[in-house]
Design a protein around this motif. Structure first.
Motif, PDB file in Angstrom:
ATOM      1  N   UNK A  67       0.842  -1.189   0.000  1.00  0.00           N
ATOM      2  CA  UNK A  67       0.000   0.000   0.000  1.00  0.00           C
ATOM      3  C   UNK A  67       0.880   1.244   0.000  1.00  0.00           C
ATOM      4  N   UNK A  68       0.436   2.206  -0.759  1.00  0.00           N
ATOM      5  CA  UNK A  68       1.133   3.489  -0.753  1.00  0.00           C
ATOM      6  C   UNK A  68       0.622   4.319   0.426  1.00  0.00           C
ATOM      7  N   UNK A  69       1.415   5.283   0.828  1.00  0.00           N
ATOM      8  CA  UNK A  69       0.929   6.131   1.915  1.00  0.00           C
ATOM      9  C   UNK A  69      -0.273   6.930   1.454  1.00  0.00           C
ATOM     10  N   UNK A 109      -4.691  -3.219  -7.410  1.00  0.00           N
ATOM     11  CA  UNK A 109      -3.414  -3.485  -8.054  1.00  0.00           C
ATOM     12  C   UNK A 109      -2.247  -2.862  -7.284  1.00  0.00           C
ATOM     13  N   UNK A 110      -1.259  -3.690  -7.012  1.00  0.00           N
ATOM     14  CA  UNK A 110      -0.047  -3.161  -6.362  1.00  0.00           C
ATOM     15  C   UNK A 110       0.682  -2.216  -7.312  1.00  0.00           C
ATOM     16  N   UNK A 111       0.511  -2.428  -8.615  1.00  0.00           N
ATOM     17  CA  UNK A 111       1.175  -1.525  -9.568  1.00  0.00           C
ATOM     18  C   UNK A 111       0.561  -0.130  -9.448  1.00  0.00           C
ATOM     19  N   UNK A 112      -0.744  -0.122  -9.369  1.00  0.00           N
ATOM     20  CA  UNK A 112      -1.422   1.154  -9.175  1.00  0.00           C
ATOM     21  C   UNK A 112      -0.933   1.830  -7.892  1.00  0.00           C
ATOM     22  N   UNK A 113      -0.806   1.032  -6.837  1.00  0.00           N
ATOM     23  CA  UNK A 113      -0.286   1.588  -5.581  1.00  0.00           C
ATOM     24  C   UNK A 113       1.095   2.197  -5.791  1.00  0.00           C
ATOM     25  N   UNK A 114       1.920   1.474  -6.499  1.00  0.00           N
ATOM     26  CA  UNK A 114       3.282   1.961  -6.713  1.00  0.00           C
ATOM     27  C   UNK A 114       3.262   3.226  -7.568  1.00  0.00           C
ATOM     28  N   UNK A 115       2.403   3.240  -8.554  1.00  0.00           N
ATOM     29  CA  UNK A 115       2.346   4.426  -9.411  1.00  0.00           C
ATOM     30  C   UNK A 115       1.838   5.644  -8.642  1.00  0.00           C
ATOM     31  N   UNK A 116       0.937   5.385  -7.695  1.00  0.00           N
ATOM     32  CA  UNK A 116       0.508   6.490  -6.835  1.00  0.00           C
ATOM     33  C   UNK A 116       1.714   7.099  -6.131  1.00  0.00           C
ATOM     34  N   UNK A 117       2.537   6.237  -5.578  1.00  0.00           N
ATOM     35  CA  UNK A 117       3.725   6.727  -4.888  1.00  0.00           C
ATOM     36  C   UNK A 117       4.697   7.388  -5.851  1.00  0.00           C
ATOM     37  N   UNK A 118       4.783   6.790  -7.025  1.00  0.00           N
ATOM     38  CA  UNK A 118       5.751   7.290  -7.994  1.00  0.00           C
ATOM     39  C   UNK A 118       5.473   8.736  -8.374  1.00  0.00           C
ATOM     40  N   UNK A 119       4.212   9.128  -8.232  1.00  0.00           N
ATOM     41  CA  UNK A 119       3.899  10.512  -8.578  1.00  0.00           C
ATOM     42  C   UNK A 119       4.713  11.511  -7.774  1.00  0.00           C
ATOM     43  N   UNK A 120       4.959  11.172  -6.517  1.00  0.00           N
ATOM     44  CA  UNK A 120       5.737  12.101  -5.704  1.00  0.00           C
ATOM     45  C   UNK A 120       7.137  11.575  -5.392  1.00  0.00           C
ATOM     46  N   UNK A 121       7.336  10.289  -5.589  1.00  0.00           N
ATOM     47  CA  UNK A 121       8.622   9.692  -5.201  1.00  0.00           C
ATOM     48  C   UNK A 121       9.296   9.080  -6.430  1.00  0.00           C
ATOM     49  N   UNK A 122      10.232   9.757  -7.000  1.00  0.00           N
ATOM     50  CA  UNK A 122      10.904   9.247  -8.199  1.00  0.00           C
ATOM     51  C   UNK A 122      11.522   7.879  -7.973  1.00  0.00           C
ATOM     52  N   UNK A 123      11.948   7.630  -6.753  1.00  0.00           N
ATOM     53  CA  UNK A 123      12.586   6.364  -6.456  1.00  0.00           C
ATOM     54  C   UNK A 123      11.656   5.196  -6.806  1.00  0.00           C
TER      55      UNK A 123
END
Ligand code: SRM
Ligand code: SRM
Ligand code: SRM
Ligand code: SRM
Ligand code: SF4
Ligand code: SF4
Ligand code: SF4
Ligand code: SF4
Ligand code: SF4
Ligand code: SF4
Ligand code: SF4
Ligand code: SF4
Lengths: 415, 361, 361, 415
Positions: free
Chosen positions: C63-65, D19-33
């Motif tokens: 889960x993302x934050x 989707x975990x990919x969607x979760x990751x992409x959410x984070x990717x929006x603010x976290x380039x890592x």
């Protein structure tokens, strides 16, 4: 003959069960050596310890087994039994005798030994209990002249044994007696000349009741079974019920697969034979109404043995069904047996039973060496750990399948 | 005396076919069903309608030729000379003529030979050599069996137990009686590690075989003495090294004795074959009548007779009530000895919270 | 930035008590019973009559934050800020006011968060790190789980399976998912022995630990190279040596893949805990949607749904019909791989003639 | 931030399951890592192999565990994630949170890491997935300031976990949450400073349903139970039946001990509690009618673990019943635990779990070392082999008993 008192053993002449002491005293009347044995035994009872020991290997010419050498550890005090070997005589299949054969054995043993016997030993032989080295060869010669041969001992094929089977039992799924006789005769060399890593025992039971306890006591257990349906005589079923058999609690509830149903109205029993595991229970309770199927044969199980070294093993299924044809001289069975022996002989350490070898090497290797097909009937359940092996042939097969697939796919495209 | 050089070898056993009574030859493989006539007497009926009667006689197995000849006489008198032995060493007289059965039974019983052991009865005790003939016996075989059978005699004669009862004995861990799958098994056990006669080992034994013979790896070579050493902590007195090398004597009159296992079976009937399980780790040797052993076995038999359902063999009864209840009912202590610690121990551990409480006071 | 030297250590986790909703505090330890309201929604009733509603939401666990904050918002909106996670990584919203349940469910579902996974449903898949974060993964975790869950989605949403269905995954034999007692388990497996980087071993690994790490004793020291050798015949690719020594790489994209085990469970309910058993030794890695894996699992699920009795979990169903029938029904080949050959193999062998015939044609 | 295409991962954004990919992409929006991570993962999907490796041990000051160091094996190509460690945050008992706590975690993790989490890890921790070495200490400091501490990793006590228990479940036989919290706090040193042969896991379930899978996944399983009787509400029983519950097929037939009877007339259920093995089945099917007993406590089981090395073990009973008293701070349990640890710590080889040690040494030695009494509840059945040990104390006890007996016998005679 010293008239020594034996108060401890005398105690064992009392009681209702036939007394071995009485038997020994019967022999002692004509055989002084048995008096000596009784005295030694009284001493063992006093001291709570055995007075026998291993000694030099003894036997008869041409054979490596069949005689168990035994020596008293107090030879000076008991010179008559300083040597006291037993001879294992191969019993007739199913332990069937006639009075003539019995008397022959008795006569030979009167001439050459103590007059004491074990009818029979735990493996199945008729045991002639106690003689001296000089008598061994003569005793064997007389036995052989009278049509008897020795059984096994040492690292060889042990005397096979069989339940009474078709001679006296309606459950027999093949001719246990003939098979036992046939195998014993086919492998006389293996029986008489120890040249294996350890002993190998065969026991033959005509049905899953396993009256020779083969699963517990034999390396190779040959157990009768059938692969079609239990034959039901519905009139006889009704008769049992009319006579008060509580069919539910005595039969249905005990069926391990719960595959029997009973129609109370019609007094009919229905067996779902697809799911019957042929446990014999219903048949045993209602022998007049139920019979084993018609497509009969045997299940082969391997690996049984007692405690030493790896702890006791029960035999396990290695072939769910095999036809046992007299006509072809049991060729399929023999081929399997010989492959087993070959693999075991080549791979086992000294004193390693075949079951222990399989434990060490794995069923996979065993199956490959014996060309037996892996089937789920071999296991209670598949493995629980992920520790399995892959072989070059597995990858080759995989590649082949893939290539074939590609070709098909390719040809589809090109069409 | 026969000339030794001309003995025929490899002739194999006598052909059983020649030993069979005519009624068996006539109905060979074509038996239809059987009935219990009375304890010790079975009637098998063939498809032809022919009948075969079997009279089963309890035997101490150790038989003199005098007795064997008497059996032969009896067989001649009633059975056209036909008799057999069973896989539990009983004698069976086989006859086609049912009218002779009672007379046969009477004559046998009159001579002290019990007729019984069929159906739901106590079967004859499988046993081994013991002090009469084996070198590694930790207890006597014939003596213990006689004492137990005298005590349980009535159960052999009747056919009304919950199920059949198979008691077996072996006089050392080699378990020649293959007792390890019996309703009740008793086995001679040692309790002290072998003594080492270094000279004997050096001269008479193959060190690698001796080392390999030890199930727990307790034996190490002792190159200096050309002998071996035994690790006291690992040895559990199985005596296998003694089987391989007589210079590792394991006899100890003070500490040898008997252990009892229960609940095993072999038949594939209902429940498949099962090993017997340890219930009494040690009973001392008490010749001539082994009173403690006899009492222990009687207790074990009686609790089963009292508590089992009709049709339940020993182990099936215990499986139903649970081992913890068994120890309660049998009033036996449960000790560290009862918990397996050998190769296949882990699968015997109770990996569930499902159990019954038994220590409520 | 905080001064590193003043970080408080050993304070332990936050106290759960402070996280509990009032209705739980009021009824703590005094719940009376529960009811299923609908799939994904449970109602617990306290002795006081108080009610607690639980809304269970399926989670990919990763889960993302951003999402976590959204969950916090939802919790504030409906649950006075209270939520929890389950032992299978689902999210649960806890609320005392039953009238809000439907709106909560609607909002969750609208945002793509499935409510379900209670009662006789497919539970969330326990899984592990896979290619996202672990170094020894033989397959991916999140990817395989997503593919399987997409396919079985409906079973999560409904409550009408024969019993609950627990599928778990682990990406290597370390089995961090502890999948070994699941109704259906799939696990990443290697199939080739590790390659040995002698220099790396010499410089980075403790040889005795490496040798001891091998379950089958396949590893021997190689003193010359200050490294080790691996016996090809004994190695079964568990990768444990790689865990201990990274210079024994076991990755092999061509031959790594997935094995499937079924029939395990953990609860002590009815039948005690059981290991899962191997049914499919190998399925290749097929990212991104692992079609063969998904199809295999669907088949395994469907045959159970079709054939099990009401109330029978996967292994209970198989126990009733027998493993040989299972292989027939599942239409799966049985191979040498299925037969155990490790330490506790012997007790798994079929030591009885009781089995069903399945190869009748 | 490269706008690389990720066709394989894009596939996994489809489908109904979150989707975990969607979760990751959410984070990717603010976290380039995270974008970098996605690219690496796409590459793993292409190549079917992992791109992580072990590396130097990293951590925070004063702790030996709680952080899993992870390094990309292609650091040049993916420099942002050349280091990508996870931090294990000790969850609150039962995974109960409030929105404030969640937001606190998010804030800390936004500041110090990738923004990706696992809620939760298989052991139970909240996992903060991916950060660099320099951030570790600061992240910990912020967590600690906010009231969070790290969980276990390495050869130490692993983060204990517990089912929701009394907070949300009518079956809970003790306070799982309090016990978990108490143990975790009592053994902070064991949790944070690896100094054992290997890991040790504790899982706590309030009843035999074992919702933490403790028997499969914990070295020490603490599972609630009761030793009196199931409480039956007969009216509620009748209600279930009236509402159509097929009580025989759904309840009675599944009872493993068949200890329930049902009176059809009275619609009453009778449980033979002496023979109930507390499997929970009947209670689970009829929660309104049946309740666990009143004399509650727990069963302790030991030895559970996954596959490596000796194959998977399930925990087994080492103490059938223990009261778990908050009042005395769970003193009895802790004494047992500490004895177990002491024996294990002293005797185990490196990377030997406690279950494996017991397998190697035998339960006898274990029981002696821990003063636990051998009881039949510990085994499915007693041993089948005769390979048991005798100790000097056994012989001493025997002699004592004998002498006592003699004395009694003697005194009788002399009277
Ligand atoms: C005579 C007999 C016992 C009896 O009174 O009936 C017997 C007697 C001996 N057995 Fe046995 N065994 C006898 C059947 C068995 C059985 C039962 C069976 O065959 O059904 C077993 C258990 C089944 C099995 O084979 O595992 C058996 C398992 C052993 C063992 C342990 C073998 C193992 O692998 O575990 C030994 C030890 C050995 O081989 O060194 C052994 C060794 C011996 C020796 C040879 C001991 C020795 O080293 O001298 C005994 C000779 C005693 C003597 O003085 O005659 N005997 N032995 C049985 C053979 C009679 C016959 O030929 O009919
Ligand atoms: C004569 C004998 C075979 C032989 O060739 O010698 C034999 C003969 C019969 N057995 Fe057996 N069994 C014989 C040893 C065995 C053994 C081996 C043993 O005892 O060492 C077993 C396996 C033992 C075990 O399971 O531990 C054995 C397990 C059975 C069973 C399964 C019993 C069960 O419920 O577990 C049956 C079926 C039954 O009794 O209903 C059976 C049934 C029978 C029947 C009824 C078969 C028939 O229709 O003729 C025979 C008469 C039984 C009776 O005594 O009432 N026979 N039977 C053996 C007699 C031994 C004795 O003197 O007591
Ligand atoms: C929330 C949770 C505990 C927690 O603290 O997180 C939980 C909660 C409940 N469990 Fe559970 N179980 C939870 C994981 C487990 C596990 C562990 C696991 O799945 O990994 C098990 C053992 C798994 C196994 O056996 O393989 C487990 C075996 C049970 C059982 C026994 C089921 C069986 O028939 O074998 C019950 C009884 C029942 O369902 O009838 C049960 C019953 C329950 C009840 C009905 C208890 C109650 O009255 O509240 C709870 C609601 C169940 C439901 O989902 O309908 N719970 N339960 C876990 C939810 C996991 C999830 O998100 O899906
Ligand atoms: C994160 C987690 C998986 C997850 O995604 O949830 C995990 C991840 C790892 N586990 Fe695990 N294990 C995790 C729970 C488990 C479990 C399940 C449990 O605890 O309930 C098991 C099975 C139960 C058991 O302990 O037996 C488990 C059995 C192992 C093993 C094998 C241990 C054994 O004795 O068989 C290893 C190998 C090792 O210790 O070297 C292992 C090793 C590892 C390592 C440290 C591999 C390594 O050498 O680097 C993994 C780090 C992955 C990473 O990149 O973060 N992990 N590991 C779980 C811990 C999260 C948490 O703290 O909450
Ligand atoms: S094994 Fe079967 S066929 Fe042989 S005697 Fe026993 S019951 Fe009859
Ligand atoms: S033989 Fe056994 S399994 Fe088959 S129907 Fe009869 S009782 Fe059932
Ligand atoms: S059991 Fe042991 S002592 Fe008895 S006969 Fe067999 S080998 Fe000899
Ligand atoms: S008696 Fe058995 S355990 Fe003891 S040393 Fe000899 S072989 Fe080993
Ligand atoms: S199962 Fe193996 S690959 Fe997956 S997280 Fe655990 S250790 Fe890593
Ligand atoms: S992969 Fe496993 S089996 Fe192979 S060498 Fe390494 S530790 Fe041994
Ligand atoms: S283990 Fe028992 S007490 Fe805990 S949540 Fe599950 S059912 Fe409730
Ligand atoms: S808890 Fe289980 S064992 Fe006890 S009565 Fe209910 S179903 Fe039967």
């Amino acid at each position: 003959m010293t008239e020594k008192k034996r108060p401890l053993l005398d105690e064992l002449k009392k009681g209702k069960w036939p007394s071995f002491v009485t038997e020994m005293e019967k022999s002692a009347e004509t055989k002084p050596v048995v008096n000596s044995l009784l005295n030694l035994l009284e001493r063992s009872f006093e001291e709570k310890r055995v007075h026998w020991k291993h000694g030099g290997i003894v036997g008869v010419r041409g054979y490596g087994g069949g005689v168990i050498g035994r020596y008293c550890d107090l030879p000076e005090e008991y010179p008559e039994i300083a040597e006291f070997h037993t001879i294992r005589v191969n019993q007739p299949s199913g332990w069937f005798y006639d009075s003539k054969a019995i008397r022959t054995l008795c006569d030979v043993w009167e001439k050459h030994g103590s007059g004491l016997t074990n009818m029979h030993g735990a493996t199945g032989d008729a045991i002639l209990l106690g003689t001296t080295t000089p008598h061994l060869q003569d005793c064997f010669n007389d036995l052989s002249d009278a049509g008897f041969d020795l059984g096994g001992s040492g690292s060889n094929l042990r005397t096979p044994s069989a339940c009474c089977g078709p001679a006296r039992c309606e459950y027999a799924c093949f001719d246990t007696l003939d098979l036992c006789h046939n195998i014993t005769n086919s492998y006389q060399d293996e029986l008489h000349r120890p040249m294996w890593p350890y002993k190998f025992k065969i026991k033959i039971s005509g049905c899953p009741n396993d009256c020779t306890s083969s699963i517990a006591r034999a390396d190779l257990s040959i157990i009768g079974t059938w692969r079609d349906s239990i034959r039901v005589n519905q009139e006889a079923v009704a008769e049992y019920v009319d006579n008060g058999l509580p069919i539910k609690s005595a039969v249905l509830d005990y069926c391990p697969t719960k595959c029997i149903s009973f129609d109370k109205e019609k007094k009919e029993m229905n067996i779902d034979n697809e799911n019957c595991t042929r446990c014999m229970h219903c048949i045993s309770v209602m022998p007049k109404a139920l019979r084993v199927g018609k497509e009969k044969g045997a299940t082969l199980l391997l690996g049984g043995k007692a405690t030493i070294v790896q702890s006791a093993f029960l035999s396990w299924v290695i072939k769910p069904f095999i036809k046992l044809d007299k006509e072809d001289n049991y060729a399929e069975l023999k081929e399997i047996m010989e492959k087993i022996w070959e693999w075991w002989d080549e791979n086992a350490k000294v004193r390693e039973r075949v079951g222990e070898l399989i434990y060490r090497k794995g069923m996979g290797e065993f199956l490959k060496a014996t060309d037996l097909e892996p089937v789920p009937q071999m296991v209670h359940h598949p493995r629980t750990n992920p520790y399995f092996f892959w072989y070059p042939e597995d990858f080759a097969a995989e590649k082949e399948a893939k290539d074939a697939n590609k070709e098909v796919a390719g040809s589809e495209v090109s069409e | 005396m026969t000339n030794p050089y001309y003995a025929k070898t490899d002739i194999g056993p006598p052909n059983f076919w020649n030993m069979l009574p005519q009624v068996i030859k006539d109905n060979y493989g074509n038996w239809l069903y059987h009935e219990k006539v009375k304890p010790g007497v079975l009637k098998h009926v063939g498809e032809t309608g022919d009948e075969l009667f079997t009279v089963r006689v309890g035997s101490p197995r150790l038989l003199s030729i005098e007795t064997l000849r008497w059996f032969a006489d009896i067989a001649d008198k009633y059975c056209d000379g036909h008799l057999r032995f069973t896989s539990r060493h009983n004698v069976e007289f086989l006859l086609a003529d049912g009218t002779k059965v009672d007379a046969l039974v009477d004559e046998l019983e009159a001579a002290g030979w019990p007729v019984g052991g069929t159906g739901k009865s106590l079967k004859n005790l499988i046993h081994t050599q013991g002090w009469i003939h084996c070198h590694s016996a930790a207890t006597d075989a014939s003596g213990t069996v006689k004492a137990v059978m005298d005590d349980l005699y009535d159960y052999f004669k009747k056919d009304d137990l919950p199920a059949k009862l198979k008691i077996s004995m072996a006089c050392c861990l080699n378990m020649c009686g293959a007792v390890h799958c019996s309703d009740i098994a008793f086995v001679g056990v040692h309790r002290k590690i072998p003594t080492i006669d270094d000279n004997g080992v050096a001269n008479g034994c193959e060190i690698p075989n001796v080392v390999a013979s030890c199930p727990t790896g307790a034996i190490r070579p002792n190159p200096k003495a050309k002998s071996v050493t035994i690790n006291e902590e690992k040895c559990m007195y199985c005596g296998n090294c003694y089987s391989v090398c007589p210079s590792l004597s394991i006899m100890d009159p003070e500490n040898d004795g008997i252990a009892i296992f229960v609940g095993g079976k072999v038949s594939n009937t209902r429940k498949g074959p099962e090993f017997s399980k340890l219930v009494i780790p040690f009973i001392p040797n008490e010749p001539p009548r082994w009173d403690s052993l006899v009492a222990a076995i009687r207790n074990l038999v009686e609790i089963w007779v009292k508590n089992a359902k009709k049709g339940e063999r020993y182990g099936e009864w215990i499986e139903r009530i649970g081992w913890e209840k068994f120890f309660e009912v049998a009033n036996l202590p449960f000790t560290d000895k009862h918990i397996d610690d050998f190769t296949f121990s882990v699968p015997t551990f109770r990996t569930t919270t499902q159990f019954k409480f038994t220590d409520k006071k």
